[in-house]
Design a protein around this motif. Structure first.
Motif, PDB file in Angstrom:
ATOM      1  N   LYS A   1       5.601  19.444 -11.970  1.00 53.43           N
ATOM      2  CA  LYS A   1       6.387  20.668 -12.133  1.00 53.43           C
ATOM      3  C   LYS A   1       5.983  21.726 -11.099  1.00 53.43           C
ATOM      4  O   LYS A   1       6.644  22.731 -10.945  1.00 53.43           O
ATOM      5  CB  LYS A   1       6.184  21.221 -13.534  1.00 53.43           C
ATOM      6  CG  LYS A   1       6.508  20.245 -14.633  1.00 53.43           C
ATOM      7  CD  LYS A   1       7.865  20.478 -15.186  1.00 53.43           C
ATOM      8  CE  LYS A   1       8.099  19.631 -16.408  1.00 53.43           C
ATOM      9  NZ  LYS A   1       8.967  18.517 -16.169  1.00 53.43           N
ATOM     10  N   GLN A   2       4.870  21.489 -10.408  1.00 56.73           N
ATOM     11  CA  GLN A   2       4.407  22.427  -9.390  1.00 56.73           C
ATOM     12  C   GLN A   2       5.231  22.244  -8.117  1.00 56.73           C
ATOM     13  O   GLN A   2       5.815  21.185  -7.888  1.00 56.73           O
ATOM     14  CB  GLN A   2       2.930  22.203  -9.097  1.00 56.73           C
ATOM     15  CG  GLN A   2       2.045  22.474 -10.283  1.00 56.73           C
ATOM     16  CD  GLN A   2       0.590  22.211  -9.955  1.00 56.73           C
ATOM     17  OE1 GLN A   2       0.260  21.622  -8.937  1.00 56.73           O
ATOM     18  NE2 GLN A   2      -0.290  22.647 -10.842  1.00 56.73           N
ATOM     19  N   PRO A   3       5.262  23.258  -7.265  1.00 56.84           N
ATOM     20  CA  PRO A   3       6.059  23.176  -6.029  1.00 56.84           C
ATOM     21  C   PRO A   3       5.364  22.361  -4.932  1.00 56.84           C
ATOM     22  O   PRO A   3       4.898  22.900  -3.938  1.00 56.84           O
ATOM     23  CB  PRO A   3       6.216  24.638  -5.614  1.00 56.84           C
ATOM     24  CG  PRO A   3       4.972  25.299  -6.138  1.00 56.84           C
ATOM     25  CD  PRO A   3       4.657  24.592  -7.427  1.00 56.84           C
ATOM     26  N   VAL A   4       5.259  21.051  -5.141  1.00 59.60           N
ATOM     27  CA  VAL A   4       4.625  20.189  -4.147  1.00 59.60           C
ATOM     28  C   VAL A   4       5.696  19.603  -3.232  1.00 59.60           C
ATOM     29  O   VAL A   4       6.774  19.238  -3.667  1.00 59.60           O
ATOM     30  CB  VAL A   4       3.800  19.057  -4.808  1.00 59.60           C
ATOM     31  CG1 VAL A   4       2.562  19.622  -5.461  1.00 59.60           C
ATOM     32  CG2 VAL A   4       4.625  18.291  -5.818  1.00 59.60           C
ATOM     33  N   ARG A   5       5.376  19.546  -1.934  1.00 62.35           N
ATOM     34  CA  ARG A   5       6.301  18.998  -0.931  1.00 62.35           C
ATOM     35  C   ARG A   5       5.581  17.877  -0.213  1.00 62.35           C
ATOM     36  O   ARG A   5       4.506  18.086   0.351  1.00 62.35           O
ATOM     37  CB  ARG A   5       6.712  20.089   0.051  1.00 62.35           C
ATOM     38  CG  ARG A   5       7.509  21.216  -0.609  1.00 62.35           C
ATOM     39  CD  ARG A   5       7.934  22.302   0.369  1.00 62.35           C
ATOM     40  NE  ARG A   5       8.600  21.717   1.526  1.00 62.35           N
ATOM     41  CZ  ARG A   5       8.281  21.996   2.799  1.00 62.35           C
ATOM     42  NH1 ARG A   5       7.329  22.842   3.064  1.00 62.35           N
ATOM     43  NH2 ARG A   5       8.929  21.428   3.788  1.00 62.35           N
ATOM     44  N   PHE A   6       6.200  16.680  -0.227  1.00 58.76           N
ATOM     45  CA  PHE A   6       5.542  15.524   0.369  1.00 58.76           C
ATOM     46  C   PHE A   6       6.565  14.450   0.698  1.00 58.76           C
ATOM     47  O   PHE A   6       7.699  14.476   0.227  1.00 58.76           O
ATOM     48  CB  PHE A   6       4.489  14.959  -0.589  1.00 58.76           C
ATOM     49  CG  PHE A   6       5.048  14.502  -1.908  1.00 58.76           C
ATOM     50  CD1 PHE A   6       5.422  13.181  -2.101  1.00 58.76           C
ATOM     51  CD2 PHE A   6       5.218  15.394  -2.952  1.00 58.76           C
ATOM     52  CE1 PHE A   6       5.936  12.756  -3.308  1.00 58.76           C
ATOM     53  CE2 PHE A   6       5.734  14.977  -4.159  1.00 58.76           C
ATOM     54  CZ  PHE A   6       6.098  13.652  -4.339  1.00 58.76           C
TER      55      PHE A   6
ATOM     56  N   GLU B   1       0.849  -1.193   0.000  1.00 61.13           N
ATOM     57  CA  GLU B   1       0.000   0.000   0.000  1.00 61.13           C
ATOM     58  C   GLU B   1       0.885   1.244   0.000  1.00 61.13           C
ATOM     59  O   GLU B   1       1.953   1.262   0.613  1.00 61.13           O
ATOM     60  CB  GLU B   1      -0.898   0.019   1.235  1.00 61.13           C
ATOM     61  CG  GLU B   1      -1.909  -1.103   1.263  1.00 61.13           C
ATOM     62  CD  GLU B   1      -2.775  -1.034   2.497  1.00 61.13           C
ATOM     63  OE1 GLU B   1      -3.980  -0.783   2.343  1.00 61.13           O
ATOM     64  OE2 GLU B   1      -2.239  -1.221   3.598  1.00 61.13           O
ATOM     65  N   TRP B   2       0.434   2.282  -0.683  1.00 60.78           N
ATOM     66  CA  TRP B   2       1.190   3.529  -0.818  1.00 60.78           C
ATOM     67  C   TRP B   2       0.451   4.662  -0.112  1.00 60.78           C
ATOM     68  O   TRP B   2      -0.773   4.740  -0.170  1.00 60.78           O
ATOM     69  CB  TRP B   2       1.344   3.878  -2.294  1.00 60.78           C
ATOM     70  CG  TRP B   2       2.185   2.895  -3.021  1.00 60.78           C
ATOM     71  CD1 TRP B   2       1.755   1.750  -3.637  1.00 60.78           C
ATOM     72  CD2 TRP B   2       3.595   2.927  -3.186  1.00 60.78           C
ATOM     73  NE1 TRP B   2       2.816   1.092  -4.182  1.00 60.78           N
ATOM     74  CE2 TRP B   2       3.963   1.788  -3.928  1.00 60.78           C
ATOM     75  CE3 TRP B   2       4.594   3.816  -2.791  1.00 60.78           C
ATOM     76  CZ2 TRP B   2       5.276   1.508  -4.271  1.00 60.78           C
ATOM     77  CZ3 TRP B   2       5.898   3.543  -3.142  1.00 60.78           C
ATOM     78  CH2 TRP B   2       6.233   2.403  -3.867  1.00 60.78           C
ATOM     79  N   PHE B   3       1.228   5.546   0.530  1.00 60.37           N
ATOM     80  CA  PHE B   3       0.668   6.687   1.253  1.00 60.37           C
ATOM     81  C   PHE B   3       1.513   7.921   0.981  1.00 60.37           C
ATOM     82  O   PHE B   3       2.738   7.831   0.884  1.00 60.37           O
ATOM     83  CB  PHE B   3       0.655   6.420   2.763  1.00 60.37           C
ATOM     84  CG  PHE B   3      -0.154   5.217   3.146  1.00 60.37           C
ATOM     85  CD1 PHE B   3      -1.512   5.333   3.397  1.00 60.37           C
ATOM     86  CD2 PHE B   3       0.430   3.973   3.248  1.00 60.37           C
ATOM     87  CE1 PHE B   3      -2.262   4.220   3.738  1.00 60.37           C
ATOM     88  CE2 PHE B   3      -0.305   2.852   3.593  1.00 60.37           C
ATOM     89  CZ  PHE B   3      -1.664   2.984   3.838  1.00 60.37           C
ATOM     90  N   ILE B   4       0.856   9.070   0.870  1.00 60.80           N
ATOM     91  CA  ILE B   4       1.547  10.354   0.705  1.00 60.80           C
ATOM     92  C   ILE B   4       1.232  11.224   1.906  1.00 60.80           C
ATOM     93  O   ILE B   4       0.072  11.375   2.293  1.00 60.80           O
ATOM     94  CB  ILE B   4       1.108  11.083  -0.581  1.00 60.80           C
ATOM     95  CG1 ILE B   4       1.609  10.347  -1.814  1.00 60.80           C
ATOM     96  CG2 ILE B   4       1.608  12.515  -0.593  1.00 60.80           C
ATOM     97  CD1 ILE B   4       1.269  11.032  -3.117  1.00 60.80           C
ATOM     98  N   LYS B   5       2.285  11.817   2.475  1.00 60.09           N
ATOM     99  CA  LYS B   5       2.119  12.779   3.565  1.00 60.09           C
ATOM    100  C   LYS B   5       2.454  14.164   3.010  1.00 60.09           C
ATOM    101  O   LYS B   5       3.609  14.444   2.683  1.00 60.09           O
ATOM    102  CB  LYS B   5       3.059  12.452   4.723  1.00 60.09           C
ATOM    103  CG  LYS B   5       2.978  13.482   5.833  1.00 60.09           C
ATOM    104  CD  LYS B   5       3.960  13.201   6.933  1.00 60.09           C
ATOM    105  CE  LYS B   5       3.864  14.264   8.010  1.00 60.09           C
ATOM    106  NZ  LYS B   5       4.791  14.009   9.113  1.00 60.09           N
ATOM    107  N   PRO B   6       1.452  15.044   2.862  1.00 54.50           N
ATOM    108  CA  PRO B   6       1.743  16.393   2.380  1.00 54.50           C
ATOM    109  C   PRO B   6       2.484  17.192   3.455  1.00 54.50           C
ATOM    110  O   PRO B   6       2.184  17.074   4.638  1.00 54.50           O
ATOM    111  CB  PRO B   6       0.365  16.985   2.098  1.00 54.50           C
ATOM    112  CG  PRO B   6      -0.579  16.180   2.904  1.00 54.50           C
ATOM    113  CD  PRO B   6       0.029  14.829   3.099  1.00 54.50           C
ATOM    114  N   LEU B   7       3.450  17.993   3.018  1.00 53.98           N
ATOM    115  CA  LEU B   7       4.234  18.794   3.963  1.00 53.98           C
ATOM    116  C   LEU B   7       3.804  20.261   3.988  1.00 53.98           C
ATOM    117  O   LEU B   7       4.382  21.042   4.748  1.00 53.98           O
ATOM    118  CB  LEU B   7       5.722  18.678   3.626  1.00 53.98           C
ATOM    119  CG  LEU B   7       6.291  17.262   3.697  1.00 53.98           C
ATOM    120  CD1 LEU B   7       7.761  17.263   3.296  1.00 53.98           C
ATOM    121  CD2 LEU B   7       6.121  16.679   5.095  1.00 53.98           C
TER     122      LEU B   7
END
Length: 105
Positions: A66-71, A8-14
């Protein structure tokens, strides 16, 4: 035949921007309530993380963004195991299997 474990995959937004981007993407992909995909889970160090449950293609989409996403990305094998951090581009060193030579007589 042994049971196949599911990864399973999970993303934690920063930051808030990344959290909103994940919520919008998940709302577009799912017919169900988006809030049911947001969890608070414990990792292998005992720390709690607020994460989104996603598929690997979503992880790859955010990696290429390309957007400034932090995770941060976490995985787990099976439903009861703790989260493990996953690092992009880090590959395990492959070990060659030992070849045993027989003595020829």
């Amino acid at each position: 035949m042994p049971k196949k474990t599911v990864c399973e995959w999970f993303i934690k937004p920063l930051d808030d921007f990344t959290n909103e981007a994940i919520a919008r993407l998940m709302a577009d992909r799912c017919e169900s309530d988006v809030s049911s995909l947001n969890f608070s889970l414990v990792d292998n160090q005992g720390e709690s993380h607020d994460v989104w449950s996603v598929d690997y293609p979503v992880v790859a989409t955010f990696q290429r963004s390309k957007q400034p996403v932090r995770f941060k990305v976490f995985t787990r094998e099976g439903r009861s195991s703790p989260l493990r951090p996953w690092k992009f581009g880090v590959r395990r060193r492959q070990v060659k299997p030992k070849v045993h030579k027989r003595a020829v007589s």
